[in-house]
Design a protein around this motif. Structure first.
Motif, PDB file in Angstrom:
ATOM      1  N   GLY A  79      -7.482  15.027   0.663  1.00 15.77           N
ATOM      2  CA  GLY A  79      -8.852  14.613   0.391  1.00 15.77           C
ATOM      3  C   GLY A  79      -9.607  14.285   1.674  1.00 15.77           C
ATOM      4  O   GLY A  79     -10.811  14.530   1.773  1.00 15.77           O
ATOM      5  N   THR A  80      -8.900  13.721   2.632  1.00 14.90           N
ATOM      6  CA  THR A  80      -9.527  13.412   3.925  1.00 14.90           C
ATOM      7  C   THR A  80     -10.039  14.700   4.561  1.00 14.90           C
ATOM      8  O   THR A  80     -11.185  14.770   5.041  1.00 14.90           O
ATOM      9  CB  THR A  80      -8.501  12.750   4.872  1.00 14.90           C
TER      10      THR A  80
ATOM     11  N   ALA B 189     -12.016   3.945   0.248  1.00 19.99           N
ATOM     12  CA  ALA B 189     -10.788   4.265   0.970  1.00 19.99           C
ATOM     13  C   ALA B 189     -11.194   4.631   2.395  1.00 19.99           C
ATOM     14  O   ALA B 189     -12.172   5.345   2.605  1.00 19.99           O
ATOM     15  CB  ALA B 189     -10.084   5.447   0.307  1.00 19.99           C
TER      16      ALA B 189
ATOM     17  N   ASP C  83     -17.853  12.419  -2.655  1.00 16.07           N
ATOM     18  CA  ASP C  83     -16.423  12.132  -2.527  1.00 16.07           C
ATOM     19  C   ASP C  83     -15.907  11.845  -3.939  1.00 16.07           C
ATOM     20  O   ASP C  83     -16.118  10.765  -4.489  1.00 16.07           O
ATOM     21  CB  ASP C  83     -16.196  10.941  -1.592  1.00 16.07           C
TER      22      ASP C  83
ATOM     23  N   GLN D 248     -11.710   9.963  -6.614  1.00 11.00           N
ATOM     24  CA  GLN D 248     -11.317   9.065  -7.711  1.00 11.00           C
ATOM     25  C   GLN D 248     -12.045   9.433  -8.999  1.00 11.00           C
ATOM     26  O   GLN D 248     -12.069   8.623  -9.930  1.00 11.00           O
ATOM     27  CB  GLN D 248     -11.638   7.604  -7.322  1.00 11.00           C
TER      28      GLN D 248
ATOM     29  N   TYR E  19      -3.874  13.439  -4.134  1.00 16.23           N
ATOM     30  CA  TYR E  19      -2.832  12.455  -3.838  1.00 16.23           C
ATOM     31  C   TYR E  19      -2.183  12.061  -5.176  1.00 16.23           C
ATOM     32  O   TYR E  19      -2.861  11.986  -6.198  1.00 16.23           O
ATOM     33  CB  TYR E  19      -3.501  11.260  -3.146  1.00 16.23           C
TER      34      TYR E  19
ATOM     35  N   ASP F 163       0.704  15.938  -0.911  1.00 15.72           N
ATOM     36  CA  ASP F 163      -0.708  15.928  -0.535  1.00 15.72           C
ATOM     37  C   ASP F 163      -1.429  17.182  -1.001  1.00 15.72           C
ATOM     38  O   ASP F 163      -0.833  18.255  -1.122  1.00 15.72           O
ATOM     39  CB  ASP F 163      -0.838  15.816   0.992  1.00 15.72           C
ATOM     40  N   GLY F 164      -2.717  17.046  -1.221  1.00 17.55           N
ATOM     41  CA  GLY F 164      -3.549  18.198  -1.558  1.00 17.55           C
ATOM     42  C   GLY F 164      -4.992  17.766  -1.655  1.00 17.55           C
ATOM     43  O   GLY F 164      -5.279  16.574  -1.822  1.00 17.55           O
TER      44      GLY F 164
ATOM     45  N   TYR G  11     -10.618  -2.397  -2.065  1.00 22.14           N
ATOM     46  CA  TYR G  11      -9.779  -2.435  -0.875  1.00 22.14           C
ATOM     47  C   TYR G  11      -9.897  -3.802  -0.251  1.00 22.14           C
ATOM     48  O   TYR G  11     -10.984  -4.379  -0.289  1.00 22.14           O
ATOM     49  CB  TYR G  11     -10.216  -1.321   0.083  1.00 22.14           C
TER      50      TYR G  11
HETATM   51  C1  LIG Z   1      -7.738   9.083  -1.879  1.00 21.12           C
HETATM   52  C2  LIG Z   1      -9.105   9.087  -1.348  1.00 21.12           C
HETATM   53  C3  LIG Z   1      -9.484   9.918  -0.277  1.00 21.12           C
HETATM   54  C4  LIG Z   1      -8.510  10.662   0.581  1.00 21.12           C
HETATM   55  O1  LIG Z   1      -7.609  11.454   0.009  1.00 21.12           O
HETATM   56  P1  LIG Z   1      -6.229  11.835   0.751  1.00 21.12           P
HETATM   57  O2  LIG Z   1      -5.782  12.987  -0.100  1.00 21.12           O
HETATM   58  O3  LIG Z   1      -5.339  10.647   0.669  1.00 21.12           O
HETATM   59  O4  LIG Z   1      -6.534  12.255   2.137  1.00 21.12           O
HETATM   60  C5  LIG Z   1     -10.814   9.960   0.105  1.00 21.12           C
HETATM   61  N1  LIG Z   1     -11.732   9.218  -0.524  1.00 21.12           N
HETATM   62  C6  LIG Z   1     -11.414   8.389  -1.532  1.00 21.12           C
HETATM   63  C7  LIG Z   1     -12.507   7.609  -2.195  1.00 21.12           C
HETATM   64  C8  LIG Z   1     -10.094   8.287  -1.977  1.00 21.12           C
HETATM   65  O5  LIG Z   1      -9.800   7.457  -2.982  1.00 21.12           O
END
Ligand SMILES: *Cc1c(COP(=O)(O)O)cnc(C)c1O
Length: 393
Positions: free
Chosen positions: A67-68, A93, A171, A174, A197, A207-208, A324
C-alpha cells in the motif's frame, strides 16, 4: 485456583482465523499458482487486476508490492515529485506519509474531524489559504485517507481540491468496498491506492497493493514505474522502481475477493452488536456520516481513561490496539521537519483517547458479547477512576 478453564484469549485481529474460514479456496488458488511455474506478473496478477477494477467499477488496476508503494506510484503517475507539496492527514498510518515523501514531495498535514476522524475539509481549506508555498513547494495534490473503513467527506474535499487545482489521491488501504451515497471509495478522485496487508478488509498472505484509476494514461504510467520504468521489456522509458504484486498473493486475493462484501457485512454486524450495547455508555462509539456504508476496518471507541480500559481488557484476555498512538507530525522521524501550516488539535487529542476493539470477520457473536461485558463492567468503575481511586481489577 479455580477449576474453571480460562476463557480463550480474544485477539484484536486474526488473519490466521480469517484464512481458515476460506482455507479450501485459498489453498486451491495457491496450488494453482504454484503449479503454473509463473511467479511474478503473470496470469493471476492480470486476472486479479481486472477482477478488482471491475469490482470497483473502474477501468484499470495495477498490482504493486504494498500500500505504501501504491501511494507513491499513484502520486508519481500524476507527475507529483520534488518541488511539490502534498496535503494529507497526520492521523493515519505513517505509510501514507512515507508514500508521499518517497516521491520527493513535501507532506503538509492537516487536522481531522472530531466525530469521524477523517480529513477535516475546513482544515484543508485553511491550510491552502494560509500558505501558497508550504515549505517552499507548489501545492500539487491531496492524499485523502478513508480511515477505519469510512469514506472521508469527499464532496467537500473534491470541491476544495478542484478549486485549488489539486489532484486527489484516495488512500483506500482501510476502505475496500466502503461507499458513500452509493459511490465506492476509490471512485471520487483521480487515482486510488489500496493495501492488501493481511489484516486489511481484503488481505493477502503477505504484502501487496494496487493502484486503481479510470484513466488509462495514469495506469500505463504506474505500470511502467512499477517495473524499472520499462515501456518495452529492457527499455526503461522513465526512471522507475521495482514494486510488483506476485502471483501467489494475486491468487489468494482472487480467492478472497468474492467474499469481500460478505466479510464487510460481517464487520458491520459486529459493529452494530457493539453499538447496541456500548452506545448507551459514556464511551464514544463510532460516528457514521450520512449516506455512508462503513466497512469497519477498525471499531474505534473513545475515552479519557483509554490506557486504564486497555489494561483492564488485557487482564481479561482481550487484545486491543491504538490506531494510532502518535500522530505522524509528532513522530521522531517527522517532528519539526514538516511544514506546520495549521494546528492539529483534534489529531493530538484523539491520539490519547482512542482504542480499537477486536473486529475481524471470523470474530464470533459470543466473543463480541464477552468484550461488551468486560467494557461495560469497566465503565461502572469510571467514578472510582475519576475520584483518583484507580480501578478495582
Ligand atoms: C496499511 C495502510 C497503508 C500501507 O499499506 P502497506 O501495505 O502496509 O504498505 C497505507 N495507508 C493506510 C491508511 C493504511 O492503513
Amino acid at each position: 485456583m479455580s477449576d474453571r478453564p480460562e476463557p480463550a484469549a480474544i485477539p484484536q485481529s486474526s488473519p490466521g482465523r480469517d484464512y481458515q474460514s476460506h482455507q479450501a479456496e485459498i489453498d486451491a488458488a495457491l496450488r494453482r499458482a504454484l503449479d503454473s511455474g509463473w511467479y511474478i506478473l503473470g496470469p493471476e496478477v492480470r486476472a486479479f487486476e481486472a477482477e478488482f477494477a471491475s469490482y470497483l467499477g473502474l477501468r484499470e488496476g495495477v498490482g504493486v508490492a504494498s500500500g505504501t508503494d501504491a501511494v507513491e506510484l499513484a502520486l508519481r503517475a500524476l507527475g507529483v515529485g520534488p518541488g511539490d507539496a502534498v496535503y494529507s492527514v497526520s492521523h493515519t498510518a505513517v505509510a501514507t506519509v512515507v508514500g508521499v515523501e518517497r516521491t520527493g514531495a513535501i507532506p503538509v498535514l492537516v487536522d481531522v474531524d472530531d466525530a469521524t476522524y477523517t480529513l477535516d475539509p475546513a482544515s484543508l481549506a485553511a491550510a491552502i489559504a494560509a500558505d501558497p508555498r508550504p515549505g517552499g513547494a507548489r501545492p500539487a495534490a491531496v492524499v485523502v485517507v478513508h480511515l477505519y473503513g469510512q469514506p472521508a467527506a469527499m464532496t467537500e474535499v473534491m470541491s476544495i481540491a478542484r478549486t485549488a487545482g489539486l489532484f486527489v489521491v484516495e488512500d483506500c488501504a482501510q476502505a475496500h468496498g466502503a461507499r458513500c451515497d452509493d459511490r465506492l471509495a476509490a471512485t471520487w478522485g483521480d487515482i486510488a491506492a489500496f493495501s492488501f496487508y493481511p489484516t486489511k478488509n481484503l488481505g493477502a498472505l503477505g504484502d501487496g497493493g494496487l493502484v486503481a484509476t479510470d484513466d488509462a494514461g495514469l495506469a500505463a504510467r504506474a505500470r511502467e514505474l512499477r517495473q524499472y520504468g520499462w515501456r518495452d521489456r529492457y527499455v526503461s522509458a522513465v526512471a522507475g522502481m521495482n514494486s510488483r504484486l506476485d502471483e501467489l498473493q494475486a491468487a489468494v486475493l482472487r480467492a478472497k475477493l468474492p467474499h469481500l462484501d460478505e466479510d464487510n457485512a460481517r464487520r458491520r454486524a459486529i459493529a452494530a452488536r457493539y453499538d447496541a450495547r456500548l452506545g448507551e455508555s459514556v464511551l464514544g462509539t463510532p460516528a457514521v456520516g450520512p449516506g455512508v456504508e462503513h466497512v469497519f476496518h477498525q471499531y474505534v471507541i473513545r475515552t479519557r481513561y483509554r490506557d486504564n480500559l486497555m489494561a483492564w481488557l488485557h487482564q481479561r484476555g482481550i487484545s486491543t490496539a491504538i490506531h494510532y498512538p502518535v500522530p505522524v507530525h509528532m513522530q521522531p522521524a517527522y517532528a519539526g521537519r514538516l511544514p506546520q501550516v495549521v494546528e492539529l488539535p483534534v489529531t493530538e487529542r484523539i491520539a490519547t483517547e482512542i482504542v480499537s476493539l477486536p473486529i475481524f470477520p471470523s470474530l464470533s457473536d459470543h466473543e463480541v458479547d464477552r468484550v461488551v461485558e468486560a467494557v461495560l463492567e469497566w465503565a461502572q468503575g469510571i467514578p472510582r477512576i475519576e475520584a483518583g481511586l484507580g480501578h478495582a481489577s
